[in-house]
Design a protein around this motif. Structure first.
Motif, mmCIF file in Angstrom:
data_model
loop_
_atom_site.group_PDB
_atom_site.id
_atom_site.type_symbol
_atom_site.label_atom_id
_atom_site.label_comp_id
_atom_site.label_asym_id
_atom_site.label_seq_id
_atom_site.Cartn_x
_atom_site.Cartn_y
_atom_site.Cartn_z
ATOM 1 N N MET A 1 7.692 2.826 -7.374
ATOM 2 C CA MET A 1 6.505 2.878 -6.503
ATOM 3 C C MET A 1 5.428 1.939 -7.027
ATOM 4 O O MET A 1 5.216 1.839 -8.225
ATOM 5 N N PRO A 2 4.731 1.301 -6.145
ATOM 6 C CA PRO A 2 3.555 0.542 -6.608
ATOM 7 C C PRO A 2 2.566 1.497 -7.244
ATOM 8 O O PRO A 2 2.533 2.681 -6.906
ATOM 9 N N SER A 3 1.783 0.986 -8.146
ATOM 10 C CA SER A 3 0.872 1.876 -8.856
ATOM 11 C C SER A 3 -0.551 1.355 -8.790
ATOM 12 O O SER A 3 -0.799 0.153 -8.685
ATOM 13 N N CYS A 4 -1.482 2.283 -8.882
ATOM 14 C CA CYS A 4 -2.898 1.927 -8.900
ATOM 15 C C CYS A 4 -3.219 1.280 -10.240
ATOM 16 O O CYS A 4 -2.818 1.779 -11.285
ATOM 17 N N PRO A 5 -3.963 0.182 -10.242
ATOM 18 C CA PRO A 5 -4.307 -0.459 -11.520
ATOM 19 C C PRO A 5 -5.100 0.441 -12.445
ATOM 20 O O PRO A 5 -5.141 0.215 -13.643
ATOM 21 N N THR A 6 -5.722 1.485 -11.912
ATOM 22 C CA THR A 6 -6.435 2.391 -12.805
ATOM 23 C C THR A 6 -5.673 3.685 -13.027
ATOM 24 O O THR A 6 -6.191 4.616 -13.607
ATOM 25 N N HIS B 1 -4.161 5.934 -10.852
ATOM 26 C CA HIS B 1 -4.095 7.054 -9.914
ATOM 27 C C HIS B 1 -2.699 7.167 -9.313
ATOM 28 O O HIS B 1 -1.968 6.181 -9.227
ATOM 29 N N HIS B 2 -2.356 8.361 -8.883
ATOM 30 C CA HIS B 2 -1.128 8.549 -8.121
ATOM 31 C C HIS B 2 -1.486 8.463 -6.653
ATOM 32 O O HIS B 2 -2.258 9.254 -6.144
ATOM 33 N N SER B 3 -0.926 7.510 -5.998
ATOM 34 C CA SER B 3 -1.267 7.256 -4.607
ATOM 35 C C SER B 3 -0.021 7.386 -3.754
ATOM 36 O O SER B 3 1.032 6.865 -4.090
ATOM 37 N N ARG B 4 -0.154 8.083 -2.637
ATOM 38 C CA ARG B 4 0.979 8.143 -1.717
ATOM 39 C C ARG B 4 1.034 6.906 -0.839
ATOM 40 O O ARG B 4 2.100 6.447 -0.475
ATOM 41 N N PHE C 1 -2.916 0.362 -0.647
ATOM 42 C CA PHE C 1 -4.146 0.553 -1.403
ATOM 43 C C PHE C 1 -4.177 1.989 -1.905
ATOM 44 O O PHE C 1 -3.751 2.911 -1.219
ATOM 45 N N CYS C 2 -4.694 2.169 -3.114
ATOM 46 C CA CYS C 2 -4.775 3.496 -3.720
ATOM 47 C C CYS C 2 -5.568 4.428 -2.805
ATOM 48 O O CYS C 2 -6.671 4.090 -2.389
ATOM 49 N N ASP C 3 -4.993 5.591 -2.487
ATOM 50 C CA ASP C 3 -5.758 6.484 -1.623
ATOM 51 C C ASP C 3 -6.759 7.332 -2.410
ATOM 52 O O ASP C 3 -7.431 8.183 -1.849
ATOM 53 N N LEU D 1 -8.346 0.751 -4.700
ATOM 54 C CA LEU D 1 -7.919 -0.511 -5.286
ATOM 55 C C LEU D 1 -6.554 -0.896 -4.740
ATOM 56 O O LEU D 1 -5.753 -0.041 -4.370
ATOM 57 N N ARG D 2 -6.295 -2.193 -4.722
ATOM 58 C CA ARG D 2 -4.991 -2.644 -4.257
ATOM 59 C C ARG D 2 -3.934 -2.218 -5.264
ATOM 60 O O ARG D 2 -4.090 -2.398 -6.462
ATOM 61 N N LEU D 3 -2.874 -1.644 -4.782
ATOM 62 C CA LEU D 3 -1.790 -1.221 -5.669
ATOM 63 C C LEU D 3 -0.981 -2.421 -6.108
ATOM 64 O O LEU D 3 -0.941 -3.440 -5.436
ATOM 65 N N GLN D 4 -0.353 -2.277 -7.258
ATOM 66 C CA GLN D 4 0.423 -3.368 -7.801
ATOM 67 C C GLN D 4 1.870 -2.932 -7.924
ATOM 68 O O GLN D 4 2.159 -1.807 -8.303
ATOM 69 N N ALA D 5 2.762 -3.852 -7.595
ATOM 70 C CA ALA D 5 4.200 -3.552 -7.710
ATOM 71 C C ALA D 5 4.498 -3.269 -9.168
ATOM 72 O O ALA D 5 3.686 -3.488 -10.004
ATOM 73 N N TYR D 6 5.652 -2.877 -9.464
ATOM 74 C CA TYR D 6 6.066 -2.234 -10.703
ATOM 75 C C TYR D 6 5.328 -2.531 -12.002
ATOM 76 O O TYR D 6 5.437 -1.771 -12.930
ATOM 77 N N THR D 7 4.604 -3.608 -12.062
ATOM 78 C CA THR D 7 4.017 -3.959 -13.356
ATOM 79 C C THR D 7 3.049 -2.882 -13.825
ATOM 80 O O THR D 7 2.408 -2.214 -13.034
ATOM 81 N N PRO D 8 2.939 -2.716 -15.120
ATOM 82 C CA PRO D 8 1.960 -1.753 -15.635
ATOM 83 C C PRO D 8 0.546 -2.218 -15.328
ATOM 84 O O PRO D 8 0.316 -3.372 -15.012
#
Ligand SMILES: [Zn+2]
Ligand SMILES: [Zn+2]
Length: 246
Positions: free
Chosen positions: A1-6, A8-11, A15-17, A21-28
């Motif tokens: 799943m893409p992840s929030c740069p800060t 958060h767990h976003s469904r 963008f992080c709900d 913030l824009r979610l980022q693909a697998y990268t940490p």
């Protein structure tokens, strides 16, 4: 799943709900600038460093079009790049314009914490910008009437920018106007109240960037950078904004 740069767990997957913030693909998550203890005039490297590498393409991300959820900014139609509209400061997370701040959150002083920003012109930072070739001292001279200002941090957001008559907006920390800093974007950066009486800084896409405590590189656009008391935010040709608490 893409992840929030800060973190958060976003469904939502674009963008992080939680924070927008824009979610980022697998990268940490990109590591925010580390606790920064360096000070000017220790010269940071030139600002011409390449931006952080984009997230590695991942198989499902092939549908990369990254269409912003909900479309462009409802106030100025600028395409969305993060939580805040780069042009007008509209907050996609709270769905409110830059002049519609909520008087809640850390800045409301619920627990008695009181934050202020001391705004000043910093000759060492100005000289650094000259030395780096970022500005021409023949055209932009250090202000002669260098007066400090103090701005209380209130509400859920505090905008750093320059006033605009045509937009009818004056940021809470207005670095424009007569004798103002010429290298400030209309919405240059935004202080965002955080839980626990703290603040973070977001640069939604300023032209000339934002640095903290004289560290090397400008902060990444659209990433919330946590702030601590005594942190120094450098913007424009000479402006330093020092945070104070209590
Ligand atoms: Zn988030
Ligand atoms: Zn906008």
């Amino acid at each position: 799943m893409p992840s929030c740069p800060t973190g958060h767990h976003s469904r939502a997957t674009d963008f992080c709900d939680v924070c927008g913030l824009r979610l980022q693909a697998y990268t940490p998550a990109p590591v925010p600038p580390q606790p920064h203890r360096q000070q000017y005039p220790q010269p940071p490297p030139p600002r011409s460093v390449p931006p952080p590498a984009p997230p590695a393409p991942s198989p499902p991300a092939a549908r990369s079009s990254a269409a912003p959820r909900g479309g462009p900014c409802p106030e100025c139609k600028t395409p969305r790049a993060g939580r805040f509209c780069e042009e007008c400061g509209y907050d996609f997370a709270s769905q409110s314009g830059a002049h519609q701040r909520r008087h809640s959150g850390a800045g409301s002083g619920g627990s008695g914490a009181y934050w202020r920003a001391v705004v000043a012109a910093d000759p060492a930072y100005y000289q650094y910008m000259v030395d780096q070739g970022m500005l021409d001292p023949a055209q932009i001279s250090f202000p002669s009437n260098n007066r400090q200002r103090r701005v209380s941090l209130k509400g859920d957001r505090v905008h750093i920018g320059r006033r605009s008559a045509s937009r009818g907006f004056t940021p809470e920390i207005d670095l424009g106007g007569p004798g103002g800093d010429p290298a400030i974007s209309h919405i240059h950066a935004i202080l965002v109240a955080q839980p626990g009486d703290t603040w973070a800084l977001v640069d939604p896409g300023s032209t000339n960037g934002t640095t903290i405590n004289g560290t090397a590189n400008p902060i990444a656009h659209n990433v919330e950078v946590p702030l601590r008391p005594s942190d120094r935010i450098y913007v424009g040709a000479w402006t330093v904004i020092i945070l104070q608490k209590g």
